[in-house]
Structure formats: structure tokens, C-alpha cells
Design a protein around this motif. Structure first.
Motif, PDB file in Angstrom:
ATOM      1  N   LEU A 103       0.765  -1.087  -0.122  1.00  0.00           N
ATOM      2  CA  LEU A 103       0.020  -0.014  -0.069  1.00  0.00           C
ATOM      3  C   LEU A 103       0.673   1.104  -0.289  1.00  0.00           C
ATOM      4  N   ALA A 104       2.047   1.374   0.837  1.00  0.00           N
ATOM      5  CA  ALA A 104       2.888   2.451   0.885  1.00  0.00           C
ATOM      6  C   ALA A 104       3.442   2.647  -0.583  1.00  0.00           C
ATOM      7  N   ALA A 105       3.800   1.794  -1.068  1.00  0.00           N
ATOM      8  CA  ALA A 105       4.371   1.955  -2.603  1.00  0.00           C
ATOM      9  C   ALA A 105       3.560   2.808  -3.604  1.00  0.00           C
ATOM     10  N   LEU A 106       2.148   2.309  -3.337  1.00  0.00           N
ATOM     11  CA  LEU A 106       1.225   3.393  -3.989  1.00  0.00           C
ATOM     12  C   LEU A 106       1.405   4.865  -3.948  1.00  0.00           C
ATOM     13  N   PHE A 107       1.832   5.240  -2.759  1.00  0.00           N
ATOM     14  CA  PHE A 107       1.751   6.576  -2.188  1.00  0.00           C
ATOM     15  C   PHE A 107       3.307   7.059  -2.220  1.00  0.00           C
ATOM     16  N   ILE A 108       4.134   6.306  -2.202  1.00  0.00           N
ATOM     17  CA  ILE A 108       5.481   6.884  -2.015  1.00  0.00           C
ATOM     18  C   ILE A 108       5.798   7.698  -3.169  1.00  0.00           C
ATOM     19  N   PRO A 109       5.519   7.358  -4.639  1.00  0.00           N
ATOM     20  CA  PRO A 109       5.775   8.354  -5.531  1.00  0.00           C
ATOM     21  C   PRO A 109       5.369   9.766  -5.199  1.00  0.00           C
ATOM     22  N   LEU A 110       3.827   9.915  -4.754  1.00  0.00           N
ATOM     23  CA  LEU A 110       3.480  11.269  -4.325  1.00  0.00           C
ATOM     24  C   LEU A 110       3.953  11.991  -3.363  1.00  0.00           C
ATOM     25  N   LEU A 111       4.274  11.229  -2.277  1.00  0.00           N
ATOM     26  CA  LEU A 111       5.256  11.674  -1.220  1.00  0.00           C
ATOM     27  C   LEU A 111       6.283  12.261  -1.837  1.00  0.00           C
ATOM     28  N   ALA A 112       7.143  11.467  -2.517  1.00  0.00           N
ATOM     29  CA  ALA A 112       8.405  11.993  -3.108  1.00  0.00           C
ATOM     30  C   ALA A 112       8.287  13.074  -3.934  1.00  0.00           C
ATOM     31  N   ARG A 113       7.069  13.341  -4.540  1.00  0.00           N
ATOM     32  CA  ARG A 113       7.033  14.572  -5.529  1.00  0.00           C
ATOM     33  C   ARG A 113       6.894  15.884  -4.536  1.00  0.00           C
ATOM     34  N   ARG A 114       6.171  15.617  -3.490  1.00  0.00           N
ATOM     35  CA  ARG A 114       5.920  16.519  -2.624  1.00  0.00           C
ATOM     36  C   ARG A 114       7.014  17.049  -1.657  1.00  0.00           C
ATOM     37  N   LEU A 115       7.738  16.020  -1.125  1.00  0.00           N
ATOM     38  CA  LEU A 115       8.862  16.218  -0.335  1.00  0.00           C
ATOM     39  C   LEU A 115      10.164  15.977  -0.679  1.00  0.00           C
ATOM     40  N   GLY A 116      10.397  15.418  -1.840  1.00  0.00           N
ATOM     41  CA  GLY A 116      11.518  15.087  -2.369  1.00  0.00           C
ATOM     42  C   GLY A 116      11.944  13.600  -2.023  1.00  0.00           C
ATOM     43  N   CYS A 117      12.763  12.707  -2.759  1.00  0.00           N
ATOM     44  CA  CYS A 117      13.230  11.502  -2.251  1.00  0.00           C
ATOM     45  C   CYS A 117      13.936  11.460  -0.898  1.00  0.00           C
ATOM     46  N   ARG A 118      14.919  12.378  -0.641  1.00  0.00           N
ATOM     47  CA  ARG A 118      15.605  12.472   0.491  1.00  0.00           C
ATOM     48  C   ARG A 118      14.693  12.487   1.680  1.00  0.00           C
ATOM     49  N   MET A 119      14.010  13.717   1.718  1.00  0.00           N
ATOM     50  CA  MET A 119      13.067  13.924   2.986  1.00  0.00           C
ATOM     51  C   MET A 119      11.925  12.767   3.216  1.00  0.00           C
ATOM     52  N   SER A 120      11.574  12.325   1.958  1.00  0.00           N
ATOM     53  CA  SER A 120      10.722  11.111   2.262  1.00  0.00           C
ATOM     54  C   SER A 120      11.234   9.866   3.090  1.00  0.00           C
ATOM     55  N   HIS A 121      12.590   9.594   2.424  1.00  0.00           N
ATOM     56  CA  HIS A 121      12.961   8.400   3.019  1.00  0.00           C
ATOM     57  C   HIS A 121      13.521   8.628   4.422  1.00  0.00           C
ATOM     58  N   LEU A 122      13.749  10.060   4.967  1.00  0.00           N
ATOM     59  CA  LEU A 122      14.064  10.143   6.292  1.00  0.00           C
ATOM     60  C   LEU A 122      12.650   9.939   7.003  1.00  0.00           C
ATOM     61  N   VAL A 123      11.650  10.490   6.684  1.00  0.00           N
ATOM     62  CA  VAL A 123      10.241  10.175   7.237  1.00  0.00           C
ATOM     63  C   VAL A 123      10.057   8.579   7.532  1.00  0.00           C
ATOM     64  N   ASN A 124      10.011   8.143   6.302  1.00  0.00           N
ATOM     65  CA  ASN A 124       9.681   6.633   6.377  1.00  0.00           C
ATOM     66  C   ASN A 124      10.670   5.843   7.266  1.00  0.00           C
ATOM     67  N   LEU A 125      12.109   6.040   7.314  1.00  0.00           N
ATOM     68  CA  LEU A 125      12.831   5.330   7.936  1.00  0.00           C
ATOM     69  C   LEU A 125      12.628   5.538   9.406  1.00  0.00           C
ATOM     70  N   SER A 126      12.461   6.682   9.821  1.00  0.00           N
ATOM     71  CA  SER A 126      12.082   7.125  11.355  1.00  0.00           C
ATOM     72  C   SER A 126      10.993   6.339  11.712  1.00  0.00           C
ATOM     73  N   ILE A 127       9.749   6.398  11.009  1.00  0.00           N
ATOM     74  CA  ILE A 127       8.667   5.766  11.228  1.00  0.00           C
ATOM     75  C   ILE A 127       8.868   4.109  11.536  1.00  0.00           C
ATOM     76  N   GLY A 128       9.962   3.581  10.561  1.00  0.00           N
ATOM     77  CA  GLY A 128       9.979   2.366  10.708  1.00  0.00           C
ATOM     78  C   GLY A 128      10.916   1.950  11.954  1.00  0.00           C
ATOM     79  N   GLY A 129      11.946   2.787  12.370  1.00  0.00           N
ATOM     80  CA  GLY A 129      12.736   2.562  13.414  1.00  0.00           C
ATOM     81  C   GLY A 129      11.886   2.699  14.779  1.00  0.00           C
ATOM     82  N   LEU A 130      10.961   3.463  14.743  1.00  0.00           N
ATOM     83  CA  LEU A 130      10.344   3.442  16.111  1.00  0.00           C
ATOM     84  C   LEU A 130       9.343   2.328  16.150  1.00  0.00           C
TER      85      LEU A 130
END
Length: 503
Positions: free
Chosen positions: A366-393
Motif C-alpha cells: 500500500l505504501a508503494a502506491l503513495f511513495i511516488p506522491l510523497l516523493a513528489r511533494r517532499l523529495g526523495c531524501r526527506m521522504s526516505h528520512l520520514v519513512n525510516l524514522s517511522i520504521g525504526g520507532l
């Protein structure tokens, strides 16, 4: 100059569909191999060293496959011969693995199974770079993440499905693999071969001539100069440094009686030093037209962005390896209260791990469907930071949750991180790689996936035994911390690496 045309949705669908089968193999491996090892008599301290086969085969196989696939062209194309060949061997290995009579046999089958899965998987990353224009690559890698998630949902949950829907026996005599696991692997072998075959026979590839024309168009106005060769003195200095470091570490392990798994790091350092000696001698003799030389030379001439992403990958895949190794041991002991592999509680917990792995892969799809949208809005770098922080917690929260039913909740965050790991680093990387070397560089990039796994295999058992009384739950906590560090490391990647995204 001819530009690479954009592909339609169903064309991208077909070229990524094979990942459904590949992830069937990986998901069955990740969710069940520790269970198989423990059933055949492995102690929890032995799990990391037994798992070393997976990253080590990737370290060896992927750059070799990438190098040769860059130079292959036959009736099946460039990458597709490797898809099909790896799928055939991997499917056979999946049939044999759950019938392993001894622990050493199961460990050997893991080597064969992982090597063949890697042969099939490695060219899929380059396949996206070959076939899609830069604006569609984030979408292509996200589509691969989608199929990875879908395949793993079913594969991870298969033992639970077999036990609860089809009343297949979930327990067995000591030293025997339950039927739920066996039939799951049999189904996995069939799905692996069928899904990869779909991509092989429904997709097309550009010829070497067309690839060269596309690359010329992409590089028009830029520099096409080959980087200067690494000086022989640098090879010699590097070789000496790595060999000495490895030898010192070996001596320290012997003198202090340290954990035998640390030999992985020591021997790895020595081997890398020796490879530099061999490569330097090849260069001095003019014997540079071979795979080893080209792979090592390309390693030392990686683009700057690739070096920055290597740090991100090191932390990310250490975390994932910790999760794959210790989730079964953690959940069965910490949440289900059993370490007896023949007990109903242990096997119920092991099956629940399959459900958890299925759920995080479902959330990843499901997340894969929205990652391109998030990356388009925040950029790939910031999107990856947000996603990995959620995963780590989410990984750390396993320590705080007592009711195993609630473990589904953190799998949402882990799924988001997993989908991001499988797509955004490749979207950042693919635009900076030369098309003619897409395969070998994707293989080299795999170094920074498998090296952290080798490090984890070397030190995790020692860390848990010395500092956490061998409790597997703390392996997940360590993984969570590493995943958060991976997210922060994404900020080190050059802003110029952000791709121009199209949906």
C-alpha cells in the motif's frame, strides 16, 4: 537524438511482475529459515553465523551477474536470461529446503537458494534503468516494491494459512520440519517460476545499439570522459591497509578468545586487500579486459551520490537483517513465552511471525502506491528520512508491546520503511549511473546491502549475549536504532540527486 519513450502502466506492470515470485522466495526464507535452523538443533547464538550465507552469496553473485548482464544479448535479451535461469534453480531449491535432514544440509541449501534468488533478482533493478526514462524510474521502483509487498503478504502467511484454513499439521517430531512449512515452500517454488516467466515472456528489452543511442542522448552536452585509472600505489596502499587490519583483528580474536563470528569481518578485510593486490597487478600488466578488474575499478570510481547512499544502505540493511534473524526468537520467547521448538506455544508464535511478516509486506504494498506522491511533494531524501524514522520507532516498540495481537500495529511503520528502502535509494541512484554500466553498478550497490548484513552476522550474537542475556527482543531494538540513523544519513545525499519525477 532519440529519447527513451515513456511506457504505459501495463508495460511497467509486466516488467515488474516477476518481483512477485522473487519476493515469494525471499519472504519464505526470511520468515522460516530461523525456524528451520532451530528445529534442526541450532542455538539462538548460532543463528547469525548460519544466516551469513544470504548476504555473502549476494556480495559475490550480484556484481558478477550485473557485469555479465551488461554484456549479454541473445534471443531472450539482456537481463531476462538471468531472470529465468535464476528462477529455475531457486524454484528447485525451495522444494528441497524444507526437507533438509540435518542442520549443515539446511545451511548449504540456504547458500544455493539465496545465490539463485540473487541471480534472478539483481538484473531487475537494472531492468528499470534500461527500459524507463528518468522521469518514470521512481514509479518503476515503486511498482517493484508493490509486487514485493503483495508476494510477501501471501508467502509469509502461508504456514499460518495452511494450519488455520486447511488444517495442515503445524507440529512435528523433534528434528522434523512441520508440514505447514513444507507445503508453503512447495507453493513458493511454483509461484516463483511462474511469476518470473510472465515478465520474461511479456516484456521486451532495447538492443545494445538502442541503449547506446539513448545514453548518448541523455549525456548530450555533458562529459563522456572515462575516469582516470586508479594508481598502482593506491592499490598497494589500500591492500596493505586492509590486510594488516584483518590480520590484527584475527590476532585480537585469538588472543582474547572472542566470538568466532568476528572472523567474518577479519577474513573479509584480508580478502578485500588481496583482491586489490590482484587488481593492481592486472593493471600493471595491462591485463584489464576481465570482469574482476572492471568490477573493482568501477567500485573505486563510484559516483559521489552512490557513496553517500552507501551510508544510508549500511544502516538500513543492518536493521533489516536484525529483524529477519531475531523476530521469530523474539516473539516466541518474549510474547509467547516459549523457547521449546516442539511446543505448541513456540509453533503458534512462529506462525504468528509469518502473519506479522505478511502484514508488513501488505502495508509496504500500500505504501508503494503513495511513495511516488510523497516523493513528489517532499523529495526523495526527506521522504526516505520520514519513512525510516517511522520504521525504526516501530521496531523499538516491540519491547513495549506485551500482547502479541497488537504487534500488527508497528508492522504498519515497518512496511512503510520497507517500501521506501526498496524504491527511493534506487530512484536517487539510477539517474547518476551510466546506462552501459547499470547492471554492474546495481550489483556493486548491493555491496552496501550485504556488507551490513555480514557485520550484523558478526556482532549481533555477541552483543545480545554480552549485554542483553541473549534475549532476541533486543536485536529488534538495535535494529530500530540503526534504521533511524539510516534516515538521518539520507540528509547527507546531495540535493542535486533528486530526480525529476513524473507520475
Amino acid at each position: 537524438m532519440r529519447q527513451k519513450p515513456q511506457l504505459g502502466f501495463w508495460q511497467i506492470w509486466n516488467m515488474c511482475f516477476g518481483f512477485l515470485g522473487i519476493q515469494f522466495g525471499f519472504a519464505l526464507q526470511n520468515a522460516n529459515v530461523s525456524r528451520i535452523f532451530q528445529t534442526l538443533g541450532a542455538d539462538i547464538d548460532d543463528l547469525p553465523i548460519l544466516w551469513v550465507a544470504a548476504p555473502l552469496t549476494g556480495l559475490i553473485v550480484q556484481p558478477i551477474v550485473g557485469y555479465f548482464s551488461d554484456r549479454t544479448w541473445n534471443r531472450l535479451g539482456r537481463r531476462r536470461p538471468y531472470f529465468l535461469g535464476g528462477a529455475i534453480v531457486a524454484s528447485l531449491a525451495l522444494l528441497v529446503m524444507p526437507n533438509s535432514p540435518y542442520l549443515w544440509f539446511a545451511a548449504g541449501m540456504l547458500w544455493i537458494m539465496d545465490a539463485s534468488i540473487n541471480i534472478s533478482m539483481e538484473p531487475f533493478r537494472a531492468f528499470v534503468g534500461d527500459n524507463l526514462p528518468k522521469k518514470q524510474r521512481t514509479l518503476g521502483f515503486a511498482m517493484q516494491s508493490f509486487f514485493i509487498g503483495i508476494g510477501a503478504i501471501v508467502a509469509s502467511a502461508l504456514p499460518w494459512i495452511m494450519a488455520n484454513w486447511f488444517d495442515v499439521s503445524n507440529t512435528a517430531a523433534a528434528g522434523q520440519i512441520p508440514d505447514t512449512v513444507k507445503w508453503s515452500f512447495y507453493m513458493g517454488g511454483a509461484v516463483f517460476l511462474l511469476a518470473v516467466s510472465w515478465t520474461v515472456f511479456s516484456s521486451k528489452e532495447y538492443s545494445p545499439k538502442e541503449i547506446a543511442a539513448f545514453e548518448a542522448a541523455e549525456e548530450e552536452g555533458g562529459s563522456n570522459d572515462e575516469p582516470e585509472k586508479r594508481e598502482l600505489t593506491n592499490y598497494n596502499k589500500g591492500a596493505a591497509g586492509w590486510i594488516i587490519a584483518g590480520a590484527v583483528l584475527c590476532a585480537w580474536i585469538i588472543a582474547q578468545g572472542l566470538d568466532k563470528q568476528l572472523y567474518i569481518l577479519a577474513i573479509g578485510a584480508i580478502v578485500f586487500g588481496l583482491i586489490q593486490v590482484i587488481t593492481g597487478q592486472m593493471q600493471s600488466r595491462g591485463n584489464t579486459d576481465n570482469g574482476l578488474y572492471h568490477i573493482v575499478d568501477d567500485l573505486f570510481h563510484m559516483p559521489r551520490v552512490m557513496k553517500q547512499l552507501a551510508i544510508v544502505q549500511l544502516f538500513s540493511w543492518f536493521a533489516l537483517f536484525a529483524m529477519w534473524i531475531y523476530t521469530t526468537a523474539a516473539v516466541t520467547s518474549y510474547h509467547f513465552g516459549s523457547t521449546d521448538v516442539t511446543s505448541p506455544a513456540y509453533n503458534e508464535g512462529a506462525n504468528w511471525v509469518g502473519v506479522l511478516f505478511a502484514s508488513y509486506n501488505g502495508f509496504a504494498a500500500l505504501a508503494a502506491l503513495f511513495i511516488p506522491l510523497l516523493a513528489r511533494r517532499l523529495g526523495c531524501r526527506m521522504s526516505h528520512l520520514v519513512n525510516l524514522s517511522i520504521g525504526g520507532l516501530s521496531l523499538i516498540s516491540f519491547l513495549l508491546i506485551k500482547d502479541p495481537g497488537w504487534l500488527i500495529v508497528p508492522m504498519i511503520g515497518i512496511g512503510i520503511a520497507w517500501a521506501s528502502i526498496l524504491s527511493l535509494p534506487y530512484a536517487l541512484l539510477s539517474d547518476v549511473l551510466p546506462t552501459a554500466k547499470m547492471g554492474v553498478y546495481m550489483g556493486i550497490f548491493n555491496f552496501f546491502i550485504v556488507i551490513p548484513q555480514l557485520i550484523a552476522a558478526s556482532v549481533l550474537g555477541l552483543l545480545l549475549r554480552e549485554f542483553f542475556s541473549g534475549q532476541g527482543i533486543y536485536g529488534l531494538v538495535i535494529g530500530g536504532v540503526m534504521m533511524i540513523l539510516a534516515g538521518l544519513a539520507t540528509l547527507l545525499v546531495d540535493k542535486e540527486a533528486e530526480p525529476d519525477l513524473a507520475l
